[in-house]
Design an enzyme around this catalytic site. Structure first.
Site, PDB file in Angstrom:
ATOM      1  N   PRO A 175       0.685  -1.182   0.073  1.00  0.00           N
ATOM      2  CA  PRO A 175      -0.023   0.080   0.287  1.00  0.00           C
ATOM      3  C   PRO A 175       0.607   1.281  -0.099  1.00  0.00           C
ATOM      4  CG  PRO A 175      -0.716  -1.697   1.760  1.00  0.00           C
ATOM      5  CD  PRO A 175       0.550  -2.134   1.153  1.00  0.00           C
ATOM      6  N   GLY A 176       0.383   2.347  -0.726  1.00  0.00           N
ATOM      7  CA  GLY A 176       0.902   3.521  -0.837  1.00  0.00           C
ATOM      8  C   GLY A 176       2.229   3.603  -1.795  1.00  0.00           C
TER       9      GLY A 176
ATOM     10  N   GLY B  31       2.084   3.650  -5.051  1.00  0.00           N
ATOM     11  CA  GLY B  31       1.913   4.475  -6.200  1.00  0.00           C
ATOM     12  C   GLY B  31       1.128   3.623  -7.360  1.00  0.00           C
ATOM     13  N   LYS B  32       0.375   2.684  -6.969  1.00  0.00           N
ATOM     14  CA  LYS B  32      -0.390   1.921  -8.179  1.00  0.00           C
ATOM     15  C   LYS B  32      -1.145   2.752  -8.739  1.00  0.00           C
ATOM     16  CE  LYS B  32      -1.375  -1.335  -5.199  1.00  0.00           C
ATOM     17  NZ  LYS B  32      -0.570  -0.942  -4.072  1.00  0.00           N
TER      18      LYS B  32
ATOM     19  N   HIS C 156      16.352   3.281  30.835  1.00  0.00           N
ATOM     20  CA  HIS C 156      16.042   2.339  29.834  1.00  0.00           C
ATOM     21  C   HIS C 156      16.598   2.746  28.411  1.00  0.00           C
ATOM     22  CE1 HIS C 156      13.368  -0.800  28.195  1.00  0.00           C
ATOM     23  NE2 HIS C 156      13.513  -0.252  26.898  1.00  0.00           N
ATOM     24  N   GLU C 157      16.354   4.071  28.054  1.00  0.00           N
ATOM     25  CA  GLU C 157      16.614   4.520  26.744  1.00  0.00           C
ATOM     26  C   GLU C 157      18.078   4.637  26.700  1.00  0.00           C
ATOM     27  OE1 GLU C 157      14.686   4.465  24.422  1.00  0.00           O
ATOM     28  OE2 GLU C 157      12.921   4.215  25.511  1.00  0.00           O
TER      29      GLU C 157
ATOM     30  N   ASP D 117      10.202  -4.321  23.402  1.00  0.00           N
ATOM     31  CA  ASP D 117      11.763  -4.936  23.148  1.00  0.00           C
ATOM     32  C   ASP D 117      11.749  -6.464  22.952  1.00  0.00           C
ATOM     33  OD1 ASP D 117      12.530  -2.261  23.144  1.00  0.00           O
ATOM     34  OD2 ASP D 117      13.165  -2.343  25.383  1.00  0.00           O
TER      35      ASP D 117
END
Length: 657
Positions: free
Chosen positions: A212-213, A215-216, A435-436, A511
């Site tokens: 999807p998306g 450009g068909k 955490h990050e 995660d």
């Protein structure tokens, strides 16, 4: 109007009545003499007293007559009362007031008798006109509406060469090979003799396949703009209705209209609505109607009496569920794959959309950097990025769109809406920061991990309390070592919580989901495990897991192997975090202070990344554009085509909390 008593006392007794006319056996009209010979002033005064409600008429003669009327119940009763009144007055029977009977037609009353019938017929006519115009059952208006009287006609959107706001191939980028395939159809329809002289025949149809998306539909619109022939467009769902036989009728109507204006092109968008493989599900009703529609489409495309000059294009993102009879040569001879664009294609697509935006640099300056920043984005995603950036700039009262606006737009699309006002306790905020920080440090010191772009603890979306964003390279092949490093980097957040905080939280759920998916793929799909062997058990796309192609013993072996691999990766990550826990703490405290860190901030704390790539990475292209890459090789265009051609299996990775 008077009553009979007034008629008797004021008209009949003074001798003023000339004659009476009974109309329709219900109304008695009294005609009086305008100048009776024996009229007295008293009589004249009495007449004037009742003159108010009297309707006045003018006779054809020179004298005027006043007409009174009253209702009668029945003719017999009226005649008896009139005769009794005249006998009581002593009037000779020869001088009785003459009475005549007439039948008069009152048009208003006659119309009122037919009013219900006229109203019903009018309502039916009005409803029929509305439904014929498309405002009835399932319609949207216009001559092509799907009204009750046009139910068998296909609601076709017809595009001719004089249409306005047409799209051309120059407006479509990122799918050069697909454009070349489509252009062949256009060239044949414009100049068929060139091919017929060599004995070539135009393919009957082409199936545009892609995610999807990509450009068909846009490519089909460009085909309509480029071709000088009629272009008929319809959606697959337009063939299906609640009425039996409507679908096949619309297919016949569509191809009949296309043959009348041949050479022509038919485009069926989302053909999987009617092209699903027959015999699946075993339902009745609408399923039978859908299969009848598909059968009629098969006959029209290549049946007993088909004619040439009509090319059928169709678009779908689910070619695996289409019927084999529909895909065979002679119907859809070609399957044109439109994949997600590579970095070169994204550069071209960005240039098209950036031309419509007021920028502070040339469009090429942004297109090169944004193309490197958005691996895995389709054409629709790129259009959304440009539009979001313009909206963010306008919201900030800016006169031009800058790079910071594009960065914010990409964050908005990947991570969701920023929620700075979300209530988070200090303890939770500290947990998110560590955490990050664990993700960032683990990825920094792992050779095959993706280069970090930014790390933030600003909540986004519905669940993410923070995320680390990377710029993945578009690798078509992944080694076992690369996947192991990616697993360790993903587990860095859980390891940092355990080492530095001594407690683990639920924030690593996403995660662990990624780790499970990656590890199961290595063991059961890619054949990396020596115990399982060189076997591949890919997950079925239809989601049916009831019949597995391996025994329960093999399933236990796969599960055990996955646990061992994840445990090994987690121990490696814990060791790395233990060695770098001071730097993890520094990054976490800096995050608590600034909320968002970029790669330059990590360099100041961690130093330069110890691993350098011989080739230019997407992060380098994001920072510098393509210029440095062009300088490295005189034959840069060929190298970039070889390096970047093909679909990208990755998307800009964001590891949320």
């Amino acid at each position: 109007m008077i009553n009979f008593q007034e008629f008797k006392n004021k008209l009949l007794e003074p001798g003023l009545v000339d004659h009476i006319v009974v109309s329709n056996k219900s109304v008695a009209k009294v005609y009086v003499r305008s100048s009776p010979q024996n009229q007295t002033s008293h009589d004249a005064a009495e007449i004037s007293d009742i003159e108010g409600p009297i309707s006045r008429t003018t006779s054809r003669g020179n004298t005027s007559q006043y007409q009174y009327y009253f209702n009668i119940g029945s003719v017999d009763s009226f005649e008896e009362k009139l005769e009794e009144a005249q006998e009581a007055l002593g009037i000779d029977s020869h001088d009785y007031v003459p009475v005549t009977y007439v039948s008069e037609m009152v048009w208003f009353q006659e119309l009122m008798r037919f009013a219900p019938t006229i109203l019903l017929l009018g309502s039916l006519f009005y409803m029929g006109r509305r439904m014929q115009g498309g405002l009835g059952v399932g319609g949207t208006g216009g001559k092509g509406g799907r009204g009750i009287f046009n139910i068998g006609k296909a609601p076709v959107t017809k595009v001719d060469k004089n249409s306005k706001n047409k799209i051309y191939f120059k407006d479509v980028a990122g799918c050069d090979e697909a454009k070349q395939e489509i252009m062949e159809f256009v060239h044949f329809l414009k100049n068929p003799k060139k091919y017929e002289e060599l004995g070539a025949k135009i393919p009957k149809g082409a199936l545009l396949v892609g995610p999807p998306g990509t450009g068909k539909t846009l490519l089909a619109k460009a085909t309509a703009g480029e071709s000088g022939v009629p272009f008929l467009s319809i959606s697959g769902s337009d063939f299906l209705e609640m009425f039996v036989g409507v679908g096949p009728s619309r297919v016949r109507n569509l191809f009949q209209e296309a043959r009348q204006c041949s050479p022509s092109i038919i485009f069926i968008d989302e053909i999987d609505a009617i092209g699903r493989a027959r015999g699946r599900g075993g339902f009745s009703g609408s399923n039978d109607e859908r299969e009848s529609t598909l059968n009629q489409l098969l006959v029209e495309m290549d049946g007993f009496g088909t004619t040439s000059g009509v090319v059928v294009l169709a678009g779908t993102n689910r070619p695996d569920i289409l019927d084999n009879a529909l895909l065979r040569p002679g119907r859809f001879d070609r399957q044109i794959s439109i994949d997600k664009p590579d970095i070169k294609g994204r550069d071209q697509i960005f240039r098209i959309y950036l031309k419509k935006i007021k920028l502070d640099h040339e469009p090429s300056y942004y297109s090169q950097r944004l193309a490197a920043l958005t691996p895995g984005f389709a054409g629709a995603d790129i259009a959304n990025v440009c539009n979001e950036a313009a909206l963010i700039a306008a919201r900030g009262e800016e006169t031009q769109v800058k790079m910071e606006h594009f960065d914010a737009a990409i964050d908005r699309i990947i991570g969701g809406l920023e929620k700075k006002n979300k209530v988070i306790s200090k303890l939770e905020r500290r947990t998110v920061a560590y955490h990050e920080s664990g993700h960032a440090v683990a990825g920094w010191f792992l050779e095959h991990a993706e280069p970090l772009l930014k790390v933030t603890i600003v909540p986004r979306g519905t669940a993410a309390l923070g995320f680390a964003q990377y710029v993945p390279n578009e690798n078509l092949l992944m080694t076992k070592e690369q996947l192991l490093d990616m697993t360790c980097m993903t587990l860095g957040g859980r390891a940092a919580e355990q080492v530095l905080l001594g407690k683990i939280s639920t924030g690593a759920q996403n995660d662990l989901e990624k780790v499970t998916k990656i590890t199961y793929a290595q063991v059961a799909v890619y054949g990396f495990s020596e115990k399982v062997g060189l076997l591949s058990y890919p997950q079925r796309e239809d989601g049916l897991e009831m019949s597995k192609p391996y025994s329960s013993k093999t399933a236990n072996l796969i599960d055990t192997e996955v646990r061992e691999w994840v445990t090994k990766a987690y121990k490696r990550t814990l060791q790395l975090i233990e060695e770098r826990k001071e730097q993890v703490a520094q990054i976490a405290e800096l995050l608590l202070k600034k909320e968002t860190l970029h790669q330059d901030d990590l360099v100041q704390v961690l130093g330069e990344r110890p691993f350098k790539s011989d080739e230019m990475t997407n992060y380098d292209r994001y920072k510098q554009g393509f210029q440095e890459e062009v300088e490295k090789s005189a034959d840069s265009v060929e190298e970039m085509t070889t390096e970047d051609d093909g679909p990208s299996p990755l998307v800009p990775e964001a590891v949320p909390m």
